[in-house]
Design an enzyme around this catalytic site. Sequence first.
Site, PDB file in Angstrom:
ATOM      1  N   ALA A   8       0.844  -1.207   0.000  1.00  0.00           N
ATOM      2  CA  ALA A   8       0.000   0.000   0.000  1.00  0.00           C
ATOM      3  C   ALA A   8       0.874   1.250   0.000  1.00  0.00           C
ATOM      4  CB  ALA A   8      -0.914   0.005   1.219  1.00  0.00           C
ATOM      5  N   ASP A  25      -5.558  -0.629   3.869  1.00  0.00           N
ATOM      6  CA  ASP A  25      -4.119  -0.316   3.869  1.00  0.00           C
ATOM      7  C   ASP A  25      -3.821   0.981   3.107  1.00  0.00           C
ATOM      8  OD1 ASP A  25      -4.044  -2.752   5.095  1.00  0.00           O
ATOM      9  OD2 ASP A  25      -2.564  -3.656   3.779  1.00  0.00           O
TER      10      ASP A  25
END
Length: 304
Positions: free
Chosen positions: A95, A141
């Site tokens: 992420a 995320d």
Amino acid sequence: MNSSVAFGPGKVILLGEHAVVYGYPAIAAALPLGVYAHVEPAECCRICIPGNLDEKQSALLQQAFEQAAECVGRPPISVRLEACLPMSAGLGSSAAVSTACAKALAMAAFPGKERALWLEKAAEMALCMEKVFHGSPSGVDHTTSLHETLLWFCRGEATPLSCPVPLNILVSMAGKRASTQSVVAQLRERRQRWPGHHERLFEEIGRCVEEARVAIEAGDLALLGELMNVNHGLLSAMQLDSENLTRRVHRLRAAGALGAKLTGAGGEGGAVVGLFENPEAALEVLRAEGLHCFSCRLASPEML
Ligand code: MEV
């Protein structure tokens, strides 16, 4: 355009991982560690693939970047990544990569525009990259990475959370783990086999997250720690922990954590997080024992 740098922080999930995939809430925070995207003007839009990636990782990163770049008409920039975060360790490294690239592309495509304008496009691109990396992520995320703060997250919606006292954590690394995608897929198979049992566990996690929100907003760290302990037990009941992770969880509790649990996808390796009033003494002891760990104060909205 001139050279620039975009930062994608890693994240730590305080409560609610896995259940969040099925629509339950989670509480997560951005870390001060992350991935930097160094941007230079170029003739065409491209990413320099880091030399330490294997063939499969390189192909995924290339594909993810291409898809994101297409969303904003491929601005003429060259992006080079610099990771200052343990990779594949449950701390949201993919992420962080997605966010850093998405911000770099959005800033190049919409120069001079206000943050709110390009942030929306960056969120779309980061999700698009996360789908290439993980299949069907919940989105917690990259959303945490983009907001750079403590968040309540549920079904794609994020709300920043404030805490009246410092939230100090200590993260201990437990080595490389299986991919998030495979841990999530294995849990999905077990849930299909025993749906009622899993729904009860997810519902209980959801209740812990709701109570944790109240505890955070009231600054009740003792209750927050207790709920993190319960959350670890529920993840363990779903076979998401390992001896390796649980040993570290117990070590953090013995070192003074108010609560400790695995964080992220779990499985064999990854990371565990402990909540501390003051983690410095524990950090010193654990490092002396050879454990790979770090501590930080979590950023909440009033600190931004
Ligand atoms: C991984 O950091 C968090 C998981 O809940 C997966 C997801 O939310 O997509 C395990």
